[in-house]
Design a protein around this motif. Structure first.
Motif, PDB file in Angstrom:
ATOM      1  N   LYS A  97     -16.129  -1.850  30.428  1.00  0.00           N
ATOM      2  CA  LYS A  97     -17.243  -2.657  29.917  1.00  0.00           C
ATOM      3  C   LYS A  97     -17.565  -2.208  28.496  1.00  0.00           C
ATOM      4  O   LYS A  97     -17.422  -1.034  28.162  1.00  0.00           O
ATOM      5  N   LYS A  98     -18.000  -3.183  27.693  1.00  0.00           N
ATOM      6  CA  LYS A  98     -18.265  -2.861  26.288  1.00  0.00           C
ATOM      7  C   LYS A  98     -19.652  -2.237  26.104  1.00  0.00           C
ATOM      8  O   LYS A  98     -20.478  -2.254  27.011  1.00  0.00           O
ATOM      9  N   ILE A  99     -19.830  -1.715  24.886  1.00  0.00           N
ATOM     10  CA  ILE A  99     -21.036  -0.913  24.593  1.00  0.00           C
ATOM     11  C   ILE A  99     -21.894  -1.562  23.504  1.00  0.00           C
ATOM     12  O   ILE A  99     -21.363  -2.115  22.531  1.00  0.00           O
ATOM     13  N   ILE A 100     -23.210  -1.427  23.666  1.00  0.00           N
ATOM     14  CA  ILE A 100     -24.150  -1.838  22.606  1.00  0.00           C
ATOM     15  C   ILE A 100     -24.753  -0.544  22.047  1.00  0.00           C
ATOM     16  O   ILE A 100     -25.684   0.028  22.650  1.00  0.00           O
ATOM     17  N   PRO A 101     -24.241  -0.027  20.910  1.00  0.00           N
ATOM     18  CA  PRO A 101     -24.857   1.185  20.328  1.00  0.00           C
ATOM     19  C   PRO A 101     -26.254   0.799  19.842  1.00  0.00           C
ATOM     20  O   PRO A 101     -26.423  -0.226  19.191  1.00  0.00           O
ATOM     21  N   THR A 102     -27.238   1.615  20.161  1.00  0.00           N
ATOM     22  CA  THR A 102     -28.627   1.203  19.916  1.00  0.00           C
ATOM     23  C   THR A 102     -29.394   2.274  19.153  1.00  0.00           C
ATOM     24  O   THR A 102     -29.282   3.469  19.437  1.00  0.00           O
ATOM     25  N   ASN A 103     -30.174   1.803  18.166  1.00  0.00           N
ATOM     26  CA  ASN A 103     -30.971   2.686  17.327  1.00  0.00           C
ATOM     27  C   ASN A 103     -32.219   3.141  18.099  1.00  0.00           C
ATOM     28  O   ASN A 103     -32.987   2.316  18.604  1.00  0.00           O
ATOM     29  N   HIS A 104     -32.391   4.453  18.182  1.00  0.00           N
ATOM     30  CA  HIS A 104     -33.530   5.018  18.932  1.00  0.00           C
ATOM     31  C   HIS A 104     -34.868   4.465  18.424  1.00  0.00           C
ATOM     32  O   HIS A 104     -35.768   4.160  19.209  1.00  0.00           O
TER      33      HIS A 104
ATOM     34  N   ALA B  15     -40.355 -10.188  10.608  1.00  0.00           N
ATOM     35  CA  ALA B  15     -40.579 -11.602  10.286  1.00  0.00           C
ATOM     36  C   ALA B  15     -40.059 -12.441  11.446  1.00  0.00           C
ATOM     37  O   ALA B  15     -40.635 -13.453  11.823  1.00  0.00           O
ATOM     38  N   SER B  16     -38.925 -12.009  12.003  1.00  0.00           N
ATOM     39  CA  SER B  16     -38.425 -12.582  13.241  1.00  0.00           C
ATOM     40  C   SER B  16     -37.940 -11.403  14.079  1.00  0.00           C
ATOM     41  O   SER B  16     -37.834 -10.279  13.571  1.00  0.00           O
ATOM     42  N   LYS B  17     -37.633 -11.637  15.345  1.00  0.00           N
ATOM     43  CA  LYS B  17     -37.399 -10.532  16.286  1.00  0.00           C
ATOM     44  C   LYS B  17     -36.325  -9.539  15.818  1.00  0.00           C
ATOM     45  O   LYS B  17     -36.455  -8.345  16.015  1.00  0.00           O
ATOM     46  N   ASN B  18     -35.277 -10.018  15.183  1.00  0.00           N
ATOM     47  CA  ASN B  18     -34.185  -9.122  14.805  1.00  0.00           C
ATOM     48  C   ASN B  18     -34.162  -8.788  13.312  1.00  0.00           C
ATOM     49  O   ASN B  18     -33.164  -8.266  12.817  1.00  0.00           O
TER      50      ASN B  18
ATOM     51  N   ALA C   2     -31.423  -2.997  23.263  1.00  0.00           N
ATOM     52  CA  ALA C   2     -30.027  -3.461  23.326  1.00  0.00           C
ATOM     53  C   ALA C   2     -29.985  -4.930  23.735  1.00  0.00           C
ATOM     54  O   ALA C   2     -29.221  -5.728  23.172  1.00  0.00           O
ATOM     55  N   ALA C   3     -30.851  -5.311  24.691  1.00  0.00           N
ATOM     56  CA  ALA C   3     -30.895  -6.710  25.138  1.00  0.00           C
ATOM     57  C   ALA C   3     -31.358  -7.617  23.999  1.00  0.00           C
ATOM     58  O   ALA C   3     -30.813  -8.717  23.798  1.00  0.00           O
ATOM     59  N   ILE C   4     -32.335  -7.141  23.214  1.00  0.00           N
ATOM     60  CA  ILE C   4     -32.829  -7.933  22.075  1.00  0.00           C
ATOM     61  C   ILE C   4     -31.719  -8.073  21.020  1.00  0.00           C
ATOM     62  O   ILE C   4     -31.528  -9.128  20.429  1.00  0.00           O
TER      63      ILE C   4
ATOM     64  N   PHE D 266     -25.564  -9.947  18.540  1.00  0.00           N
ATOM     65  CA  PHE D 266     -24.678  -8.787  18.406  1.00  0.00           C
ATOM     66  C   PHE D 266     -23.538  -8.859  19.421  1.00  0.00           C
ATOM     67  O   PHE D 266     -23.746  -9.205  20.580  1.00  0.00           O
ATOM     68  N   LYS D 267     -22.330  -8.515  18.950  1.00  0.00           N
ATOM     69  CA  LYS D 267     -21.163  -8.500  19.846  1.00  0.00           C
ATOM     70  C   LYS D 267     -20.901  -7.062  20.297  1.00  0.00           C
ATOM     71  O   LYS D 267     -20.584  -6.200  19.464  1.00  0.00           O
ATOM     72  N   PRO D 268     -21.034  -6.780  21.600  1.00  0.00           N
ATOM     73  CA  PRO D 268     -20.775  -5.419  22.090  1.00  0.00           C
ATOM     74  C   PRO D 268     -19.394  -4.936  21.694  1.00  0.00           C
ATOM     75  O   PRO D 268     -18.468  -5.739  21.544  1.00  0.00           O
ATOM     76  N   VAL D 269     -19.256  -3.615  21.521  1.00  0.00           N
ATOM     77  CA  VAL D 269     -18.038  -3.061  20.935  1.00  0.00           C
ATOM     78  C   VAL D 269     -17.235  -2.228  21.937  1.00  0.00           C
ATOM     79  O   VAL D 269     -17.749  -1.758  22.946  1.00  0.00           O
ATOM     80  N   ASN D 270     -15.984  -2.032  21.569  1.00  0.00           N
ATOM     81  CA  ASN D 270     -15.085  -1.160  22.311  1.00  0.00           C
ATOM     82  C   ASN D 270     -15.552   0.298  22.134  1.00  0.00           C
ATOM     83  O   ASN D 270     -16.120   0.631  21.096  1.00  0.00           O
ATOM     84  N   TYR D 271     -15.256   1.155  23.093  1.00  0.00           N
ATOM     85  CA  TYR D 271     -15.755   2.542  23.026  1.00  0.00           C
ATOM     86  C   TYR D 271     -15.274   3.290  21.784  1.00  0.00           C
ATOM     87  O   TYR D 271     -15.924   4.209  21.304  1.00  0.00           O
ATOM     88  N   THR D 272     -14.137   2.892  21.235  1.00  0.00           N
ATOM     89  CA  THR D 272     -13.609   3.581  20.044  1.00  0.00           C
ATOM     90  C   THR D 272     -14.484   3.341  18.811  1.00  0.00           C
ATOM     91  O   THR D 272     -14.396   4.051  17.822  1.00  0.00           O
TER      92      THR D 272
END
Ligand SMILES: Nc1ncnc2c1ncn2[C@@H]1O[C@H](COP(=O)(O)OP(=O)(O)OP(=O)(O)O)[C@@H](O)[C@H]1O
Ligand SMILES: [Mg+2]
Length: 338
Positions: free
Chosen positions: A107-114, A149-152, A314-316, A322-328
């Motif tokens: 499964k792919k990953i969504i790296p997320t800013n704390h 200004a908008s959610k993202n 991550a859901a937002i 956002f396109k989830p990424v490969n672990y590499t």
């Protein structure tokens, strides 16, 4: 979509599961294993000690998050993980764990800013809060005012030029010989404060939206030194905590409200560990009300570090395209800005 998120940026090992349906983000579980007792001895986080504790706890925390959510690994669509900012050794445990899991379950990953985790935690119970919003994020390592200004679309409009708000609370708590973590101890002691030393409110009237807490911290130090104050007297501790908290909260409230007015915000949010401070919640809420604005603050348990805020952010991010990424492709960045 089901997202399993893991957070290990500092001293909490956390995992959470959310289910998303169109714009709705539903929490299914949230598990936090805090290292506070471990770091009490050193009155602060020792990075190597924190990383070793993450290694010991991460598997059990993830298993519990899955059990509480009543799902198995097969039900997960995406993994999310905090990849910064934070302590590099702590961040590496979570990210390497998630990379291995990603490879194992494909499964792919969504790296997320704390910090985006903290920011959007105020949206969890109020996803439809009106934008643009002015958002005060006050935590152990950061102090930001950001405009949404908008959610993202996150725009930093102010930040600390020296200590973070939480860092100042923690350092003043040390001067007052209060236990770790200092922030909650300062607010508890302040409840009994009677005398206000009228400490400076640094940068309260500067035109920008930046903060400085180093001078305020030094003012407390000099007051203790010059008046030969003794921390063995609980009233002295209470008065100093009360006076410091009044000054810090005044600056945070004044600048946030001014930013909200200038940017014609329709709502204000408050997040991060220091958002657990009752005086800050009350004073900012009252000041917002005067401007006919509503303040949104997460539940207390969502203010300090947790993985539910990471799953939510991550859901937002996913909803924003956002396109989830490969672990590499997952890289740790301890100095990541929001
Ligand atoms: N009631 C309170 N009053 C003031 N400060 C508090 C309170 N509760 C917690 N804090 C402070 O919040 C901070 C912890 O927040 P958080 O867990 O978000 O920080 P962090 O994750 O270490 O830093 P960052 O999020 O910037 O990477 C500590 O500085 C702590 O003292
Ligand atoms: Mg944090």
């Amino acid at each position: 979509m089901i997202i399993l998120a893991i957070e290990t940026s500092c001293d909490e090992t956390a995992a959470a599961v959310v289910k998303t349906q169109k714009s709705v983000i539903k929490p299914l579980s949230s598990v936090v294993s805090s290292q506070i007792p471990l770091h009490r001895k050193t009155r602060g986080v020792v990075p190597e000690v924190a990383a070793r504790a993450h290694i010991r706890k991460i598997n059990a925390v993830v298993k519990k998050a899955l059990t509480d959510a009543r799902i198995g690994l097969k039900s997960i669509d995406y993994l999310a993980v905090t990849n910064g900012p934070g302590l590099i050794t702590s961040l590496l445990i979570g990210t390497e764990y998630v990379k291995a899991l990603s490879l194992a379950i494909n499964k792919k990953i969504i790296p997320t800013n704390h910090m985006s985790g903290h920011l959007y935690s105020a949206f969890l119970q109020n996803p439809q809060l009106k934008l643009p919003s002015i958002n005060l994020i006050v935590s152990g390592g950061h102090t930001y005012i950001v405009l949404l200004a908008s959610k993202n679309k996150i725009k930093i409009i102010g930040q600390t030029i020296d200590d973070a708000a939480g860092e100042a609370f923690d350092k003043v708590a040390r001067m007052l010989e209060l236990p770790y973590p200092g922030g909650p101890e300062i607010s508890k002691a302040a409840l009994h404060g009677k005398r206000d030393y009228d400490f400076p409110r640094p940068m309260q009237y500067t035109k920008d939206y930046n903060f400085s807490f180093a001078g305020l911290k030094t003012a407390v130090l000099y007051k203790i030194r010059d008046e030969k104050l003794k921390m063995s007297d609980p009233q002295v501790v209470a008065d100093l905590a009360f006076s410091f908290q009044n000054a810090a909260v005044d600056v945070l409230v004044a600048k946030t409200i001014r930013a909200a007015k200038q940017y014609k915000a329709k709502s204000i949010t408050l997040s991060g560990g220091v958002a657990a401070n009752k005086k800050l919640r009350k004073d900012l809420g009252d000041a917002a009300k005067k401007e006919k604005l509503k303040l949104y603050v997460p539940d207390f348990k969502l203010c300090t570090d947790n993985a539910l805020m990471i799953a939510n952010a991550a859901a937002i991010k996913l909803q924003g395209g956002f396109k989830p990424v490969n672990y590499t492709k997952v890289k740790v960045n301890p100095g990541l800005e929001i």
